[in-house]
Design an enzyme around this catalytic site. Structure first.
Site, mmCIF file in Angstrom:
data_model
loop_
_atom_site.group_PDB
_atom_site.id
_atom_site.type_symbol
_atom_site.label_atom_id
_atom_site.label_comp_id
_atom_site.label_asym_id
_atom_site.label_seq_id
_atom_site.Cartn_x
_atom_site.Cartn_y
_atom_site.Cartn_z
ATOM 1 N N ASN A 173 0.817 -1.215 0.000
ATOM 2 C CA ASN A 173 0.000 0.000 0.000
ATOM 3 C C ASN A 173 0.852 1.267 0.000
ATOM 4 O OD1 ASN A 173 -1.954 -1.606 2.544
ATOM 5 N ND2 ASN A 173 -2.383 -1.569 0.344
ATOM 6 N N ARG A 191 1.458 4.347 -2.543
ATOM 7 C CA ARG A 191 0.408 5.311 -2.875
ATOM 8 C C ARG A 191 -0.374 5.826 -1.671
ATOM 9 N NH1 ARG A 191 -1.666 0.267 -3.709
ATOM 10 N NH2 ARG A 191 -3.871 -0.123 -3.375
ATOM 11 N N LYS A 228 -5.383 0.216 9.340
ATOM 12 C CA LYS A 228 -5.215 1.392 8.496
ATOM 13 C C LYS A 228 -5.816 2.648 9.123
ATOM 14 C CE LYS A 228 -4.651 -0.357 3.834
ATOM 15 N NZ LYS A 228 -5.253 -0.515 2.494
ATOM 16 N N ASP A 276 -12.575 0.614 -3.284
ATOM 17 C CA ASP A 276 -11.941 0.051 -4.471
ATOM 18 C C ASP A 276 -12.764 -0.992 -5.204
ATOM 19 O OD1 ASP A 276 -11.849 -1.992 -2.711
ATOM 20 O OD2 ASP A 276 -9.683 -2.190 -2.637
ATOM 21 N N CYS A 287 -27.637 7.177 -10.594
ATOM 22 C CA CYS A 287 -28.136 7.952 -11.737
ATOM 23 C C CYS A 287 -27.134 7.820 -12.888
ATOM 24 C CB CYS A 287 -28.295 9.417 -11.384
ATOM 25 S SG CYS A 287 -29.480 9.756 -10.081
ATOM 26 N N CYS A 340 -6.802 -2.389 -8.466
ATOM 27 C CA CYS A 340 -5.420 -1.922 -8.384
ATOM 28 C C CYS A 340 -4.462 -3.096 -8.217
ATOM 29 C CB CYS A 340 -5.252 -0.944 -7.241
ATOM 30 S SG CYS A 340 -6.129 0.588 -7.524
ATOM 31 N N CYS A 398 -34.327 6.765 -10.909
ATOM 32 C CA CYS A 398 -33.330 6.224 -9.980
ATOM 33 C C CYS A 398 -34.001 5.438 -8.856
ATOM 34 C CB CYS A 398 -32.484 7.346 -9.397
ATOM 35 S SG CYS A 398 -31.207 6.727 -8.301
ATOM 36 N N CYS A 416 -32.417 7.605 -5.304
ATOM 37 C CA CYS A 416 -32.498 9.034 -4.988
ATOM 38 C C CYS A 416 -33.768 9.687 -5.506
ATOM 39 C CB CYS A 416 -31.241 9.782 -5.435
ATOM 40 S SG CYS A 416 -31.160 10.189 -7.172
ATOM 41 N N CYS A 470 -0.687 -18.914 -13.218
ATOM 42 C CA CYS A 470 -0.854 -17.460 -13.201
ATOM 43 C C CYS A 470 -0.421 -16.983 -11.817
ATOM 44 C CB CYS A 470 -2.280 -17.058 -13.553
ATOM 45 S SG CYS A 470 -3.499 -17.583 -12.357
#
Lengths: 158, 433
Positions: free
Chosen positions: B100, B103, B116, B160, B205, B219, B281, B284, B389
């Site tokens: 982490n 960034r 965190k 994320d 929306c 990420c 929507c 909302c 992989c």
């Protein structure tokens, strides 16, 4: 993101515009659908669909054109096509030269098999110049000379 | 704030306050003895009001600390006072990982392994000890979202994944909170302000349905450049200031989407005019609302299920081998030379960082576009193929594809990918995740 710049072109001078020149640039993921080409220029006569009342080509025509002629891989169609009738469009494109201008004008876009809904799947944003396409009429938007059409996917990471 | 740090103005205020407090306490004592039964004690109310304005007073140290930004007309002392009054809540159930740090600059090498939210609080307080920070060491969920979000005025969505973004959106809309939303992957970022004072469009929306699960890049999978996503965070901070200060109003706020691109020919931020609130929507728009507090809290809407996930479980047990077996195969090969092929389907960039020797790299994204076996392996001579992989997910999809679509029979998946290889077989394999 794929960015397509539309420029009108004429066959001869003083003639009415014959079609549009599409200057496409791609980067960051979506470019892979055009075979990973970063820049390409396509020359196509934009067809008009039978459902459109105007003779001017619309966004729908552009999407049809992308699906029919520009997508390198059929699997990428799911990004633009929401299956309704399940008709397979015969994709015989991939005759685009990297960075070059494709000679000749493609005329075969007019036999339209329009049963299928061609639009974009969730997660893809379509932008007309600097505006969300929803504000511009989505599929009905009438293309104009000099338009910059962008396709970009929403990002979720952080 | 200790007494000797206060200016004369503040000391007088403090004195008045104590006086008021004293009076209201006297009244309360009276109340318990049944002398005064007034529920709406005007003095208590006045005390509370004064207390609030006292909280917005800056200490003399703070006049200098915030001086440079207070001088800017768009901020001024009024916005600074609003900031001074505000409190920050940080929600994160995750712990700091060394991956982490490039960034997430609120954390550092010393705080690896720490929660965190605690690490962030610690470092923010080092920067400015005057800030009030509340931490919530949980992942935001259907159960706790209303309790947390309802206590705050603005929500910064720095999450994320789509499921969490929809959850934060729905709860914030139902609590009437403005969201400042930022996201990014690789060298690109996106920025927008959602549900602005309940008049702006919300996430739903813009995006009524979630994107297909297999189209999402995280990420961890796609990578992210610290400076690029960092800029998105800084832009979110500026948007938050503009919302808090009242710079944005019902009149001048126009829905937009900012697209930051770090590695174009130039760096660029393009701002697109976006659609307004949708009258269809599901959260909302009051007329078409289907998502309510009850629906969310009862768990009737499971965001992760709704957003879907890719099913990697496409192989039978006998179509997979484990890393120890792979090791044996590699070792035996040195003597028998019967031949085999190890195919690594990670993206090229990851393969270049570290790989098992004598491996061929064909990224899964490229592989799945191949139409014939010839396209994948032009020189294939019937040897067994083992597919690997990073974590053993794409390799399973690859084996399925090679078998079903391209007719390759002699192919197996390596369970757990190079991650398992690194932990169980080769301790010297460079782990970059």
């Amino acid at each position: 993101m794929i960015v397509i710049l539309l420029k009108k072109f004429q066959k001869r001078r003083h003639q009415a515009a014959h079609g549009y020149m599409l200057h496409a640039t791609g980067k960051g993921g979506l470019d892979v659908i055009f075979g990973g080409q970063k820049y390409a220029t396509f020359k196509f006569k934009l067809p008009t669909t039978s459902t459109t009342t105007t003779t001017q080509p619309t966004m729908q025509d552009l999407l049809h054109l992308i699906v029919k002629n520009l997508l390198v891989d059929k699997k990428d169609r799911c990004m633009f096509v929401v299956p309704v009738s399940g008709i397979e469009i015969d994709n015989e494109a991939q005759n685009v030269e990297n960075g070059g201008v494709k000679d000749g004008v493609k005329e075969d876009g007019e036999d339209g098999d329009e049963e299928e809904e061609v639009t974009v799947t969730p997660g893809i944003l379509v932008l007309v110049n600097d505006t969300d396409w929803e504000l511009e009429g989505e599929l009905e938007y009438v293309l104009e000379d000099g338009d910059l059409i962008s396709f970009t996917s929403t990002l979720h990471g952080g | 704030m200790s007494l000797d740090e206060l200016s004369k103005e503040q000391l007088i205020e403090k004195l008045k306050l104590l006086e008021l407090e004293n009076n209201s306490l006297k009244e309360q004592v009276g109340k318990t003895y049944g002398i005064d039964n007034h529920d709406n004690n005007p003095q208590l109310q006045q005390y509370q009001h004064q207390q609030q304005s006292f909280n917005s007073l800056l200490s003399s140290e703070e006049y200098r600390r915030y001086g440079r930004q207070m001088q800017v007309p768009e901020i001024g002392i009024s916005t600074q006072r609003k900031l001074k009054q505000s409190k920050i809540g940080i929600v994160d159930g995750d712990t700091v990982d060394v991956t982490n740090l490039h960034r997430q600059v609120l954390h550092n090498t010393e705080t690896v392994g720490m929660l965190k939210c605690e690490s962030a609080k610690r470092n923010l307080l080092k920067l400015n000890p005057n800030v009030e920070i509340q931490t919530y060491p949980d992942l935001i969920s259907n159960d706790n979202a209303f309790k947390i979000i309802s206590q705050y005025d603005y929500v910064l969505d720095c999450t994320d994944n789509p499921a969490t973004r929809y959850l934060i959106n729905d709860v914030s809309v139902l609590c009437g909170k403005t969201i400042i939303s930022g996201s990014g992957v690789k060298t690109d970022g996106q920025l927008c302000v959602l549900n602005f004072h309940n008049i702006g469009p919300c996430y739903r929306c813009f995006y009524p349905s979630p994107p297909p699960a297999n189209s999402i890049t995280s990420c961890a999978d796609g990578g992210v450049v610290g400076s690029c996503i960092g800029l998105v965070g800084i832009m979110m901070a500026t948007e938050t200031l503009k919302v808090i200060s009242g710079f944005y109003s019902g009149d001048n706020f126009k829905p937009y989407l900012g697209l930051y691109s770090g590695f174009g020919p130039n760096q660029s931020l393009r701002t697109f005019k976006m659609r307004g609130k949708s009258n269809k929507c599901k959260v909302c728009c009051a007329e078409t609302r289907q998502i309510t507090k009850e629906v969310i809290e009862k768990g009737d809407l499971d965001y992760h299920t709704w957003c879907g996930s890719v099913d990697y479980n496409v192989l039978k047990p006998d179509e997979r081998i484990d890393v120890q077996n792979l090791k044996k195969i590699i070792d035996t090969e040195k003597e028998t030379k019967t031949g085999f092929l190890l195919l690594d389907v990670r993206p090229k960039e990851q393969f270049e960082i570290s790989s098992i020797p004598n491996t061929r790299n064909i990224p899964y994204a490229k592989l799945k576009k191949c139409k014939t076996l010839e396209d994948v392996l032009p020189d294939y001579d019937d040897v067994p193929v083992y597919v690997i992989c990073r974590f053993g997910r794409d390799s399973q999809l690859s084996v399925r594809f090679l078998k079903d679509q391209l007719g390759l029979k002699n192919v197996w998946d390596v369970k757990g990918g190079v991650n398992k290889w690194a932990s169980d077989v080769d301790g010297e394999f460079f782990v970059y995740w």
